[in-house]
Design a protein around this motif. Structure first.
Motif, PDB file in Angstrom:
ATOM      1  N   GLY A   1      -5.307  23.127   6.037  1.00 58.51           N
ATOM      2  CA  GLY A   1      -5.400  21.846   6.752  1.00 58.51           C
ATOM      3  C   GLY A   1      -6.137  20.782   5.960  1.00 58.51           C
ATOM      4  N   VAL A   2      -5.936  20.746   4.641  1.00 61.16           N
ATOM      5  CA  VAL A   2      -6.585  19.722   3.815  1.00 61.16           C
ATOM      6  C   VAL A   2      -5.524  18.826   3.174  1.00 61.16           C
ATOM      7  CG1 VAL A   2      -8.664  21.064   3.324  1.00 61.16           C
ATOM      8  CG2 VAL A   2      -6.709  21.258   1.788  1.00 61.16           C
ATOM      9  N   GLY A   3      -5.924  17.614   2.849  1.00 58.88           N
ATOM     10  CA  GLY A   3      -4.996  16.636   2.282  1.00 58.88           C
ATOM     11  C   GLY A   3      -4.845  16.788   0.775  1.00 58.88           C
ATOM     12  N   ARG A   4      -4.045  15.880   0.177  1.00 56.26           N
ATOM     13  CA  ARG A   4      -3.767  15.925  -1.255  1.00 56.26           C
ATOM     14  C   ARG A   4      -5.000  15.505  -2.080  1.00 56.26           C
ATOM     15  NH1 ARG A   4       1.024  15.998  -4.228  1.00 56.26           N
ATOM     16  NH2 ARG A   4       2.209  16.157  -2.317  1.00 56.26           N
ATOM     17  N   ASP A   5      -5.704  14.453  -1.592  1.00 56.19           N
ATOM     18  CA  ASP A   5      -6.860  13.943  -2.351  1.00 56.19           C
ATOM     19  C   ASP A   5      -8.156  14.547  -1.817  1.00 56.19           C
ATOM     20  OD1 ASP A   5      -5.178  12.184  -3.728  1.00 56.19           O
ATOM     21  OD2 ASP A   5      -5.218  10.844  -1.991  1.00 56.19           O
ATOM     22  N   THR A   6      -8.214  15.847  -1.869  1.00 56.79           N
ATOM     23  CA  THR A   6      -9.376  16.486  -1.261  1.00 56.79           C
ATOM     24  C   THR A   6     -10.377  16.926  -2.341  1.00 56.79           C
ATOM     25  OG1 THR A   6      -9.979  18.021   0.444  1.00 56.79           O
ATOM     26  CG2 THR A   6      -8.471  18.843  -1.179  1.00 56.79           C
ATOM     27  N   THR A   7     -11.604  17.180  -1.898  1.00 58.85           N
ATOM     28  CA  THR A   7     -12.650  17.606  -2.842  1.00 58.85           C
ATOM     29  C   THR A   7     -12.836  19.126  -2.739  1.00 58.85           C
ATOM     30  OG1 THR A   7     -14.344  17.350  -1.147  1.00 58.85           O
ATOM     31  CG2 THR A   7     -13.921  15.428  -2.540  1.00 58.85           C
ATOM     32  N   PRO A   8     -13.427  19.731  -3.776  1.00 54.48           N
ATOM     33  CA  PRO A   8     -13.700  21.174  -3.673  1.00 54.48           C
ATOM     34  C   PRO A   8     -14.583  21.506  -2.473  1.00 54.48           C
ATOM     35  CG  PRO A   8     -14.392  20.335  -5.840  1.00 54.48           C
ATOM     36  CD  PRO A   8     -13.840  19.179  -5.085  1.00 54.48           C
ATOM     37  N   GLN A   9     -15.523  20.568  -2.174  1.00 46.83           N
ATOM     38  CA  GLN A   9     -16.412  20.797  -1.023  1.00 46.83           C
ATOM     39  C   GLN A   9     -15.602  20.896   0.268  1.00 46.83           C
ATOM     40  OE1 GLN A   9     -17.059  18.652  -3.422  1.00 46.83           O
ATOM     41  NE2 GLN A   9     -19.223  18.757  -4.009  1.00 46.83           N
ATOM     42  N   ALA A  10     -14.613  19.971   0.390  1.00 44.17           N
ATOM     43  CA  ALA A  10     -13.802  19.952   1.618  1.00 44.17           C
ATOM     44  C   ALA A  10     -12.939  21.203   1.713  1.00 44.17           C
ATOM     45  CB  ALA A  10     -12.944  18.696   1.636  1.00 44.17           C
TER      46      ALA A  10
END
Ligand SMILES: [Zn+2]
Ligand SMILES: [Zn+2]
Length: 340
Positions: A11-20
């Motif tokens: 459930g994460v987007g394309r421009d996501t961070t490793p933290q997210a």
């Protein structure tokens, strides 16, 4: 697994961070880890979540050392601080009043120690694949897809790690002893530096642990702001004649003086006996609600005393029970009145 599928799964987007990504994984892992979830599909789901997390983190992990080299140490330190961990801690009203030690159980998803996070163990020779039982295919929903463990061959040197069900991750539990200062209230937050999540890069400072205080229900006391409220039964004779009674309080029993008055519900405050003052909050009160009780099976001696008491009330005149005197005056002829 494809990147798009992995993103959808977490459930994460394309421009996501490793933290997210790690945050999304940790959240889902707490739901799906087979140690916590007895559903038969939990094993498969947890292994897929773990694979999705690894896949999405791969490019980030390759970039991190490069980023470390070019950034100033100060900026780098700021960047590599882990996320804060938010958790509730349930305390008794006594702990809010007196402070003390409490235990907080911290659960975190860590690399499996048995297989060093690989999710499988390697054998000296090929064996029937434990994922697909030798068929080379595994079921996913309605479809049969190629087994990833043996690349569809049906035989593999890898066996699924029994410790982590092939996910490479385990849920680790850690018990922290937390010092509770007196005067905290539900909704307050205690911050424990460095007890949060590790930074996504693996280097740098962990985040903080933020413990939000919840009140464990108590059979006697309730809380109203900083005030402690309690109900105590009391004999009608104490309410009528006054006296001193003992009352419990979170800090220990204390005395409460009662003035002579009517034998009806009465509320008395003990200032300063509520939750202690803390930061900008003032100390609370102990609010005691006195509920009258009368003897349920009086002895003959008591009945004699009640009658003597009633005779004395009548003798004392109409001022003692003015409502009763007014009622009799209205509805009874003078010769038939009890209150003369
Ligand atoms: Zn393992
Ligand atoms: Zn297989």
């Amino acid at each position: 697994m494809k990147t798009t599928e992995a993103r959808k799964l977490l459930g994460v987007g394309r421009d996501t961070t490793p933290q997210a990504i790690k945050k999304a994984f940790r959240h889902l892992a707490m739901i799906w880890h087979p140690d916590r979830n007895p559903a038969p599909e939990a094993h498969e789901m947890f292994a897929r979540l773990s694979a999705a997390c690894d896949l999405l983190l791969e490019p980030f992990e390759q970039e991190t050392p490069h980023a470390d080299d070019i950034n100033s140490p100060a900026a780098n330190e700021k960047k590599s601080t882990g996320a804060d961990r938010n958790q509730d801690i349930e305390l008794d009203i006594e702990q809010l009043c007196l402070g003390g030690k409490a235990e907080a159980v911290i659960e975190s998803v860590v690399e499996c120690a048995e297989c060093a996070g690989r999710g499988y163990q390697e054998h000296g020779h090929s064996q029937l694949c434990t994922h697909c039982q030798g068929s080379g295919k595994v079921r996913r929903g309605k479809n049969l897809i190629r087994c990833e463990n043996c690349d569809g061959r049906g035989y593999s040197r890898r066996i699924r790690c029994p410790q982590c069900y092939g996910s490479g991750h385990q849920v680790a539990r850690r018990v922290l002893t937390v010092t509770i200062p007196p005067g905290v209230l539900p909704g307050d937050e205690l911050r424990l530096e460095g007890e949060g999540h590790a930074p996504a890069s693996g280097k740098g400072r962990p985040g903080d642990l933020r413990l939000r205080i919840q009140l464990r229900p108590h059979p006697l006391y309730t809380l109203d702001g900083s005030d402690i409220v309690l109900e105590r039964p009391v004999s009608i004779f104490v309410l009528l004649g006054g006296g001193s009674i003992s009352i419990p309080s979170p800090g220990g029993p204390r005395k409460l003086d009662i003035e002579p008055g009517p034998a009806s519900v009465r509320e008395l405050d003990v200032p300063g006996a509520g939750i202690p003052a803390r930061s900008k909050r003032a100390v609370g009160k102990l609010r005691v609600r006195l509920v009258p009780v009368s003897p349920s099976s009086p002895t003959p001696a008591l009945i004699k005393l009640y009658r003597a008491l009633q005779a004395e009330i009548v003798r004392a005149g109409t001022d003692t029970l003015p409502e009763l005197a007014a009622w009799e005056h209205r509805w009874l002829p003078e010769s038939k009145r009890d209150q003369n």
